[in-house]
Scaffold this motif. Structure first.
Motif, PDB file in Angstrom:
ATOM      1  N   SER A  41       7.362  -9.664  84.567  1.00 31.08           N
ATOM      2  CA  SER A  41       7.417  -9.984  85.579  1.00 31.08           C
ATOM      3  C   SER A  41       6.041  -9.467  86.058  1.00 31.08           C
ATOM      4  N   SER A  42       5.381  -8.291  85.375  1.00 34.18           N
ATOM      5  CA  SER A  42       4.013  -7.950  86.079  1.00 34.18           C
ATOM      6  C   SER A  42       3.106  -9.022  85.581  1.00 34.18           C
ATOM      7  N   GLN A  43       3.219 -10.090  84.650  1.00 30.73           N
ATOM      8  CA  GLN A  43       2.338 -11.167  84.403  1.00 30.73           C
ATOM      9  C   GLN A  43       2.401 -12.157  85.587  1.00 30.73           C
ATOM     10  N   ILE A  44       3.645 -12.180  86.246  1.00 30.87           N
ATOM     11  CA  ILE A  44       3.798 -12.938  87.412  1.00 30.87           C
ATOM     12  C   ILE A  44       3.186 -12.478  88.598  1.00 30.87           C
ATOM     13  N   LEU A  45       3.636 -11.097  88.995  1.00 27.57           N
ATOM     14  CA  LEU A  45       3.277 -10.686  90.269  1.00 27.57           C
ATOM     15  C   LEU A  45       1.725 -10.224  90.201  1.00 27.57           C
ATOM     16  N   ASP A 100       2.492  -0.322  80.622  1.00 27.58           N
ATOM     17  CA  ASP A 100       2.144  -1.856  80.809  1.00 27.58           C
ATOM     18  C   ASP A 100       2.634  -2.305  82.068  1.00 27.58           C
ATOM     19  N   SER A 101       3.869  -2.049  82.397  1.00 25.59           N
ATOM     20  CA  SER A 101       4.253  -2.750  83.777  1.00 25.59           C
ATOM     21  C   SER A 101       3.532  -2.355  84.633  1.00 25.59           C
ATOM     22  N   HIS A 102       2.903  -1.164  84.888  1.00 23.41           N
ATOM     23  CA  HIS A 102       2.111  -0.645  86.068  1.00 23.41           C
ATOM     24  C   HIS A 102       0.555  -0.608  85.443  1.00 23.41           C
ATOM     25  N   ASP A 103       0.078  -1.136  84.666  1.00 26.90           N
ATOM     26  CA  ASP A 103      -1.065  -0.872  84.292  1.00 26.90           C
ATOM     27  C   ASP A 103      -1.879  -1.436  85.501  1.00 26.90           C
ATOM     28  N   SER A 104      -1.722  -2.770  86.033  1.00 24.11           N
ATOM     29  CA  SER A 104      -2.183  -3.229  87.156  1.00 24.11           C
ATOM     30  C   SER A 104      -2.502  -2.181  88.595  1.00 24.11           C
ATOM     31  N   VAL A 105      -1.262  -1.593  88.544  1.00 19.95           N
ATOM     32  CA  VAL A 105      -1.400  -0.582  89.836  1.00 19.95           C
ATOM     33  C   VAL A 105      -2.241   0.340  89.450  1.00 19.95           C
ATOM     34  N   CYS A 106      -2.483   1.061  88.282  1.00 16.80           N
ATOM     35  CA  CYS A 106      -3.344   2.276  87.951  1.00 16.80           C
ATOM     36  C   CYS A 106      -4.877   1.777  87.914  1.00 16.80           C
ATOM     37  N   GLY A 289       7.134  -7.000 106.452  1.00 12.12           N
ATOM     38  CA  GLY A 289       7.326  -8.088 105.790  1.00 12.12           C
ATOM     39  C   GLY A 289       7.311  -8.258 104.442  1.00 12.12           C
ATOM     40  N   LEU A 290       7.006  -7.065 103.623  1.00 12.15           N
ATOM     41  CA  LEU A 290       7.338  -6.810 102.218  1.00 12.15           C
ATOM     42  C   LEU A 290       8.326  -6.277 101.631  1.00 12.15           C
ATOM     43  N   SER A 291       8.719  -6.238 100.523  1.00  8.51           N
ATOM     44  CA  SER A 291       9.948  -5.839  99.839  1.00  8.51           C
ATOM     45  C   SER A 291       9.419  -4.789  98.630  1.00  8.51           C
ATOM     46  N   HIS A 292      10.397  -3.940  98.275  1.00  9.87           N
ATOM     47  CA  HIS A 292      10.174  -3.186  97.133  1.00  9.87           C
ATOM     48  C   HIS A 292       9.404  -3.674  96.074  1.00  9.87           C
ATOM     49  N   ASP A 293       8.485  -2.804  95.555  1.00 10.43           N
ATOM     50  CA  ASP A 293       7.814  -3.285  94.517  1.00 10.43           C
ATOM     51  C   ASP A 293       6.518  -3.914  94.859  1.00 10.43           C
ATOM     52  N   PHE A 294       5.996  -3.569  96.118  1.00  5.66           N
ATOM     53  CA  PHE A 294       4.876  -4.446  96.494  1.00  5.66           C
ATOM     54  C   PHE A 294       3.706  -4.025  95.858  1.00  5.66           C
ATOM     55  N   ARG A 296       2.922  -3.873  92.820  1.00  5.26           N
ATOM     56  CA  ARG A 296       2.926  -4.897  91.852  1.00  5.26           C
ATOM     57  C   ARG A 296       2.426  -6.480  92.227  1.00  5.26           C
ATOM     58  N   MET A 297       2.334  -6.753  93.596  1.00  6.40           N
ATOM     59  CA  MET A 297       2.437  -8.019  93.838  1.00  6.40           C
ATOM     60  C   MET A 297       0.762  -8.566  94.441  1.00  6.40           C
ATOM     61  N   SER A 298      -0.030  -7.770  93.781  1.00  7.87           N
ATOM     62  CA  SER A 298      -1.449  -8.198  94.310  1.00  7.87           C
ATOM     63  C   SER A 298      -1.590  -9.886  93.983  1.00  7.87           C
ATOM     64  N   GLY A 299      -1.039 -10.381  92.839  1.00  7.13           N
ATOM     65  CA  GLY A 299      -1.384 -11.658  92.645  1.00  7.13           C
ATOM     66  C   GLY A 299      -0.650 -12.822  93.577  1.00  7.13           C
ATOM     67  N   ILE A 300       0.356 -12.272  94.298  1.00  6.03           N
ATOM     68  CA  ILE A 300       1.061 -13.025  95.013  1.00  6.03           C
ATOM     69  C   ILE A 300       0.956 -13.086  96.523  1.00  6.03           C
ATOM     70  N   VAL A 301       0.388 -11.701  96.941  1.00  9.27           N
ATOM     71  CA  VAL A 301       0.434 -11.241  98.454  1.00  9.27           C
ATOM     72  C   VAL A 301      -0.790 -10.757  98.523  1.00  9.27           C
ATOM     73  N   GLU A 302      -1.738 -11.394  99.145  1.00  6.48           N
ATOM     74  CA  GLU A 302      -3.231 -10.923  99.600  1.00  6.48           C
ATOM     75  C   GLU A 302      -3.368  -9.760 100.197  1.00  6.48           C
ATOM     76  N   SER A 303      -2.571  -9.371 101.054  1.00  4.90           N
ATOM     77  CA  SER A 303      -2.719  -8.302 101.780  1.00  4.90           C
ATOM     78  C   SER A 303      -2.424  -6.839 101.108  1.00  4.90           C
TER      79      SER A 303
END
Length: 321
Positions: A41-45, A100-106, A289-294, A296-303
């Motif tokens: 899911s990280s590769q998608i989000l 790995d799943s939270h690499d983008s967050v860090c 307007g956002l859900s849990h896990d936001f 990790r969502m930089s790829g789908i939600v610009e804000s």
């Protein structure tokens, strides 16, 4: 407000996948498959995390003679600077999730150059049930203290942080520092808590209102809890449910960021209120307007990028500037 339009489109795709049998709720899966699906899911989000951040692989000693893998994130331009450290614990209900799943967050937390980010790979349930993750979190603080000089980190400017179950671990460290300082190697100067689990023992209204259809499901929470803390006594332990810690001594200032559409919303609000009543400075933000896990969502939600900016600005201004 309504679900963010970008997130809404993603949720519709997720629901379509379930209806067509291409995907299943996490709580219906074997643990190994749930972990693999969460990693994918990280590769998608967030498929394009910042590449300008250097990552150093570390090993962190534990109390039982073992080691935890860890990663240290910082801008290359800060290599010779002594930086404050965000000790970041990934989410995943103590069952899924990884470095790995939270690499983008860090990477995104380290991108400003104001902080280094140290992420420990604490052990997961069901192989390592409660309180293994808590012990690993405490041992990560001790390992940071031991290695700080070598890594050009300032041990006196420590931020404990995390999302979901990782935020719970950060909260437990902050409580420990306030109430049981002899049990923790360093005193945090601030805490960043993104949509934390604060009470495993009961369900609140938000568990019912957002039970299904917003990524994290209430049945999945129950599945996580059964694997990590199977007994009622364990779930009522403040190290699993920080909201049950009662009135503690004033803690490090807290930035608590919640998602509007999240089963954990109500307990997050209740925890912020508990901290305020105990004299802890609290900045509570609700990401509308956002859900849990936001995170990790930089790829789908610009804000989402602005969420990182505001949290880091709060740290610089209020705690570790």
């Amino acid at each position: 407000m309504p679900v963010h339009p970008d997130l809404s489109a993603f949720l519709e795709l997720a629901e379509f996948g379930r209806l067509t049998g291409k995907s299943q709720p996490m709580h219906t899966l074997p643990v190994a498959q749930a972990r693999a699906d969460f990693e994918r899911s990280s590769q998608i989000l967030d498929p394009n995390p910042p590449g300008a951040v250097e990552v150093q692989v570390l090993q962190l000693s534990t109390r039982d003679g073992g080691v935890l893998d860890g990663r240290l994130y910082r801008l290359a331009s800060t290599a010779d600077q002594v930086l404050p450290t965000i000790l970041y614990f990934h989410g995943g209900g103590y069952v899924v999730g990884s470095l790995d799943s939270h690499d983008s967050v860090c990477r995104r937390l380290a991108l400003s150059g104001e902080f280094a980010v140290l992420a420990p790979a604490y052990r997961l349930a069901p192989e390592y049930p409660f309180p293994a993750a808590v012990h690993d979190a405490l041992d990560s603080v001790a390992a940071l203290k031991e290695q700080a000089e070598l890594l050009h980190l300032d041990p006196q400017r420590l931020v404990v942080a995390g999302d979901s179950a990782g935020a719970t671990l950060a909260a437990v460290l902050a409580i420990t520092a306030a109430n049981h300082p002899e049990q923790i190697a360093l005193k945090p100067q601030a805490q960043l808590l993104f949509y934390p689990v604060t009470d495993m023992s009961v369900q609140r209204a938000s568990h019912r209102t957002y039970a299904e259809g917003y990524l994290l499901e209430t049945d999945t929470l129950a599945w996580f809890y059964q694997h990590y803390a199977g007994s009622a006594a364990e779930r009522q332990d403040w190290r699993a449910s920080p909201l049950l810690s009662g009135q503690t001594a004033a803690q490090a200032p807290a930035y608590i960021s919640l998602a509007e559409y999240d089963p954990l919303f109500d307990e997050g609000v209740a925890y912020a209120e508990l901290l305020k009543q105990g004299g802890t400075p609290v900045q509570l933000t609700v990401e509308q307007g956002l859900s849990h896990d936001f995170l990790r969502m930089s790829g789908i939600v610009e804000s989402v990028d602005d969420i990182y900016r505001r949290a880091l600005q709060w740290l610089v201004t209020n705690a570790c500037g």
